[in-house]
Design an enzyme around this catalytic site. Structure first.
Site, PDB file in Angstrom:
ATOM      1  N   LYS A 240       0.911  -1.169  -0.027  1.00 30.85           N
ATOM      2  CA  LYS A 240       0.039   0.127  -0.008  1.00 30.85           C
ATOM      3  C   LYS A 240       0.855   1.418  -0.207  1.00 30.85           C
ATOM      4  O   LYS A 240       1.607   1.401   0.857  1.00 30.85           O
ATOM      5  CB  LYS A 240      -0.894   0.074   1.176  1.00 30.85           C
ATOM      6  CG  LYS A 240      -1.862  -1.240   1.274  1.00 30.85           C
ATOM      7  CD  LYS A 240      -2.657  -1.253   2.417  1.00 30.85           C
ATOM      8  CE  LYS A 240      -1.858  -1.619   3.705  1.00 30.85           C
ATOM      9  NZ  LYS A 240      -2.461  -1.878   4.915  1.00 30.85           N
ATOM     10  N   THR A 273      -8.507   9.045   8.522  1.00 34.52           N
ATOM     11  CA  THR A 273      -7.937   7.841   7.961  1.00 34.52           C
ATOM     12  C   THR A 273      -7.518   6.764   8.921  1.00 34.52           C
ATOM     13  O   THR A 273      -7.026   5.857   8.612  1.00 34.52           O
ATOM     14  CB  THR A 273      -6.738   8.349   7.195  1.00 34.52           C
ATOM     15  OG1 THR A 273      -5.728   8.843   8.020  1.00 34.52           O
ATOM     16  CG2 THR A 273      -6.972   9.255   6.225  1.00 34.52           C
ATOM     17  N   GLY A 275      -7.316   3.722  10.945  1.00 35.99           N
ATOM     18  CA  GLY A 275      -8.081   2.176  10.774  1.00 35.99           C
ATOM     19  C   GLY A 275      -8.209   1.950   9.348  1.00 35.99           C
ATOM     20  O   GLY A 275      -8.854   0.921   8.804  1.00 35.99           O
ATOM     21  N   THR A 276      -7.724   2.774   8.386  1.00 36.81           N
ATOM     22  CA  THR A 276      -7.864   2.292   6.779  1.00 36.81           C
ATOM     23  C   THR A 276      -7.433   0.990   6.475  1.00 36.81           C
ATOM     24  O   THR A 276      -7.698   0.155   5.763  1.00 36.81           O
ATOM     25  CB  THR A 276      -7.346   3.330   6.015  1.00 36.81           C
ATOM     26  OG1 THR A 276      -6.029   3.895   6.503  1.00 36.81           O
ATOM     27  CG2 THR A 276      -8.360   4.601   5.754  1.00 36.81           C
ATOM     28  N   GLY A 277      -6.038   0.718   7.073  1.00 35.05           N
ATOM     29  CA  GLY A 277      -5.401  -0.494   6.783  1.00 35.05           C
ATOM     30  C   GLY A 277      -6.358  -1.596   7.455  1.00 35.05           C
ATOM     31  O   GLY A 277      -6.386  -2.743   6.618  1.00 35.05           O
ATOM     32  N   CYS A 278      -6.653  -1.732   8.549  1.00 36.54           N
ATOM     33  CA  CYS A 278      -7.340  -2.727   9.326  1.00 36.54           C
ATOM     34  C   CYS A 278      -8.604  -3.012   8.200  1.00 36.54           C
ATOM     35  O   CYS A 278      -9.011  -4.379   7.998  1.00 36.54           O
ATOM     36  CB  CYS A 278      -7.818  -2.250  10.699  1.00 36.54           C
ATOM     37  SG  CYS A 278      -6.528  -2.070  11.704  1.00 36.54           S
TER      38      CYS A 278
END
Ligand SMILES: Cc1ncc(COP(=O)(O)OP(=O)(O)O)c(N)n1
Ligand code: 3NM
Ligand code: MG
Length: 563
Positions: A240, A273, A275-278
Site C-alpha cells: 500500500k 484515516t 483504521g484504513t489498513g485494518c
C-alpha cells in the site's frame, strides 16, 4: 454490491426473529451467499418479508442459510477507529459475519495509544478454539499480533482448523506512530504466517521492516518489494503506497506472482484515516468469504475505502490529529438515495470498450477474444452491444465474457437487454432513450447493478439521475459510422450535459486516438472517460489500440490534475 446482503443478513443474525418457516423452499431459493448480485437483490425482498413475519426461529439446520464468515484475530481499539472494531464494521458493511479473537486491548483515541494490555497466549488460544471449533469460518484475517507467542498460537490453531483463506495485515505501528508489535514479531511473520497467507497487505513502513529496512520511495521500489515479499511465500502481495511522497493518487501495487497491477484511487483530503489498513484487509477478507477471487476482492476493498473516506472526510470525532471514518456510510446513503454508487466506481468509465458484432465478424474474431484483447490493453469496463445476435448466442457470449471480465476485475455491462444481463448476472446494463426506461430497469435489476443511460440534453441527464442511473453516456461527440442517424452534439453539447449532470459522464461517438485528449480536456470533473467502438474493434490489433488510447487518456488526466 453486497450491501443488501449485509443488511438482510445482519438483521437476520441480530434480531433472532429468524426466517419464516421454510421460506427458502417456498421461494424456491437456495441462497448460499455467493457473489451473486441476483441473490443480493432477492435478499432485499426476503429481508422485507422477514420483518413482517413473526414466526419463531426453526432449529432445523436444513432450513438455515450459510453466511460468509470472517474471523479477525486482532487488537481492540477503544476509540473504535481501527483494530477489532474497524474489522467488525467493515465486515458488516460488506454483508459478512465477523467473529473476533482479541490479542490485546489498547487504550486509544484520536490522539494516540495511551496503553496496551496484551491478552495471555493461552487465552488467545482459548478464544481461537471457541470460534474455529464451532463456527464455520471461511477466512481468517490477522491484525495486531503483539507477541511471537501469539503468532505461534495462531499458526497452531490454523493447522488444527484450516480455513479457506488467510489475509495477513502485518500491523506494526499505529497511525499515530505508536508501536503495536515489536521487531521480534518479524520472524513470526516471515517464517510462520507469510508462507501460508493468501495475501499480505503491508504499508510502506511494514514492507520495509519485513524486508530488513529497505527504503521504499517510488512505485518501482514498491514493485520490487512486492516481488521480494512474494518470495517469502504468500500467494499475493498488496503493497500500500498511501504514504508515498509526491503522489497525487493513492497507488497500491498488487502482485500475484506473475503480474503486477498498479491500483490507483483518488487521494482523499482528510484527516479521518485512522483504521484504513485494518478496514481494507477486512474488506478483502469479506469479499473472499463471499467467493470472490483475489484481484476483484482487492479492487472492491480499495473502492470501498475510497468511498468511505470521501463520505467521512468532514466528520468530527475526537480532538486528535487522526480521526476515524464512518464504515457504515451505506446505512445513511440509503436515506440519501446514493447507495447504488457504492457498488459502482465512476473511474471504471475511463476506457469504456463497447463491442460490435459486425466488426468482430469483419475481422474474423470471436467476441471473447475481442473482449480479452481490450481488457489486456487497459479497457476499464466492457459493454456488449450485440445488435445482430440471436438471444441464445448473445447469452452464451455474455456468460463467457462475464468470466473473462470478472477474472480481471473489470465490470461487464449489457447493451439494451435487461433479460440477458439478468440471465448472465452481468454487472449492469446500458440503455438509451428509446430502450427500457432506467427506472424500470432499476426495479428489475435491484439496487446493486450498474445502470447507464444515453443522454444528449441536460433534461435527459436530470431524468437519468431521478430514475436511479449510475452514469450517463453522452454523444455523439463527433460524427460516427457505427450508429445510424446519430445526432452529433459536439464538444459544446458534451460540456453542457456534463455541467448539468449530477451523475458521472462517459463521452461517446467518433472518439479515437486522434481526438480523445480534446474530449478529456474540456475541463469538467464529472467527465470520467471515453466510450469507443470502432477505434478498438474496427482495427487490426485491438490490444495495441487499447494500449494507445489508455496512454493518451492517462496523459490527459495527469495534465488536467496539474492545471
Ligand atoms: C456508453 C454508451 N453511451 C451511449 C450508448 C448508446 O445507447 P443507445 O442510445 O441505446 O443506442 P444503442 O447503443 O442501443 O444503439 C451506448 N451504447 N453506450
Ligand atoms: C453506440 C453509440 N452511441 C452513441 C451516442 O451518441 O449515444 S454514438 C455510438 C457509436 C460509437 O461508436 P464509435 O466509437 O465507433 O464512433
Ligand atoms: Mg439502446
Amino acid at each position: 454490491m453486497a450491501y443488501t446482503q449485509g443488511l438482510s443478513s445482519s438483521c437476520l443474525f441480530l434480531s433472532h426473529k429468524g426466517a419464516p418457516q421454510g421460506f427458502q423452499q417456498s421461494l424456491g431459493l437456495n441462497l448460499p451467499f455467493t457473489n451473486s448480485r441476483i441473490n443480493s437483490s432477492l435478499q432485499t425482498r426476503i429481508f422485507v418479508e422477514l420483518r413482517e413475519d413473526s414466526a419463531p426461529m426453526t432449529s432445523d439446520h436444513s432450513k438455515k442459510m450459510k453466511i460468509p464468515h470472517v474471523l479477525t484475530v486482532a487488537g481492540s481499539d477503544s476509540g473504535a477507529g481501527a483494530g477489532i472494531q474497524a474489522d467488525l464494521k467493515a465486515c458488516a458493511a460488506r454483508g459478512v459475519y465477523c467473529s473476533t479473537v482479541i490479542t490485546a486491548v489498547t487504550a486509544q483515541n484520536t490522539v494516540g495509544v495511551q496503553g496496551v494490555s496484551v491478552v495471555p497466549e493461552d487465552f488467545v488460544a482459548e478464544q481461537l478454539k471457541s470460534v474455529l471449533s464451532d463456527m464455520q469460518v471461511d477466512v481468517v484475517k490477522t491484525g495486531m499480533l503483539p507477541s511471537i507467542g501469539i503468532v505461534n498460537v495462531l499458526s497452531q490453531g490454523l493447522r488444527e482448523f484450516p480455513v479457506r483463506a488467510l489475509v495477513v495485515d502485518p500491523v506494526m505501528v499505529s497511525t499515530s506512530g505508536d508501536v503495536l508489535a515489536g521487531p521480534s514479531i518479524l520472524a513470526g511473520f516471515r517464517e510462520q504466517l507469510l508462507p501460508i497467507a493468501d495475501i499480505v497487505t503491508p504499508n510502506l513502513k511494514e514492507a520495509s521492516a519485513l524486508l530488513g529496512g529497505q527504503q521504499l520511495e517510488t512505485v518501482a521500489d514498491m514493485c520490487s518489494a512486492a516481488k521480494l515479499l512474494h518470495d517469502m511465500g504468500p500467494r499475493n502481495v498488496l503493497v500500500k503506497g498511501g504514504d508515498l511522497p509526491d503522489s497525487l493518487d493513492a497507488v497500491d501495487i498488487f502482485f500475484d506472482g506473475k503480474d503486477f497491477h498498479e491500483l490507483r484511487s483518488m487521494r482523499i483530503k482528510t484527516c479521518n484515516t485512522h483504521g484504513t489498513g485494518c478496514s481494507l484487509a477486512s474488506c478483502i477478507a469479506a469479499e473472499l468469504a463471499k467467493g470472490s477471487s483475489m484481484l476483484p476482492a482487492v479492487k472492491v476493498a480499495k473502492h470501498y475505502i475510497e468511498t468511505a473516506l470521501d463520505y467521512s472526510k468532514d466528520i468530527a470525532i475526537g480532538n486528535g490529529p487522526q480521526g476515524p471514518f464512518d464504515h457504515l456510510l451505506r446505512l445513511k446513503s440509503y436515506v440519501h438515495n446514493s447507495c447504488r454508487q457504492v457498488g459502482f466506481n465512476p473511474s471504471d468509465l475511463f476506457l469504456y470498450a463497447v463491442t460490435d458484432s459486425r466488426m468482430n465478424k469483419k475481422w474474423g474474431r470471436s467476441i471473447t477474444d475481442a473482449v480479452k484483447a481490450a481488457i489486456d490493453g487497459g479497457a476499464t469496463i466492457i459493454q456488449l452491444r450485440e445488435k445482430d445476435s440471436e438471444t441464445q448466442d448473445f447469452l452464451e457470449a455474455a456468460k463467457a465474457c462475464f468470466k473473462i471480465c470478472h477474472s480481471h476485475g473489470v465490470p461487464l455491462l449489457i447493451n439494451d437487454r435487461i433479460d440477458v444481463a439478468l440471465a448472465c448476472d452481468a454487472d449492469g446494463v446500458h440503455v438509451g432513450q428509446s430502450d427500457m426506461p432506467a427506472r424500470v430497469a432499476r426495479t428489475l435489476l435491484g439496487p446493486d447493478k450498474i445502470i447507464g443511460v444515453s443522454c444528449k440534453t441536460p433534461e435527459q441527464a436530470h431524468q437519468a439521475w431521478i430514475d436511479g442511473a449510475d452514469y450517463i453516456g453522452c454523444g455523439g461527440v463527433y460524427p460516427t459510422n457505427t450508429k445510424e442517424n446519430n445526432l452529433t452534439v459536439g464538444l459544446d453539447g458534451l460540456k453542457t450535459v456534463c455541467v448539468a449532470s449530477k451523475l458521472p459522464v462517459v463521452a461517446i461517438g467518433g472518439i479515437g486516438a486522434s481526438n480523445a485528449s480534446s474530449v478529456m480536456e474540456i475541463g469538467v470533473p464529472n467527465l470520467k472517460g471515453v466510450a469507443v467502438v470502432s477505434a478498438l474493434f474496427d482495427r487490426e490489433c485491438i490490444l495495441t489500440e487499447a494500449r494507445k488510447l489508455h496512454a493518451i487518456l492517462t496523459e490527459s488526466m495527469l495534465l488536467q490534475r496539474t492545471h
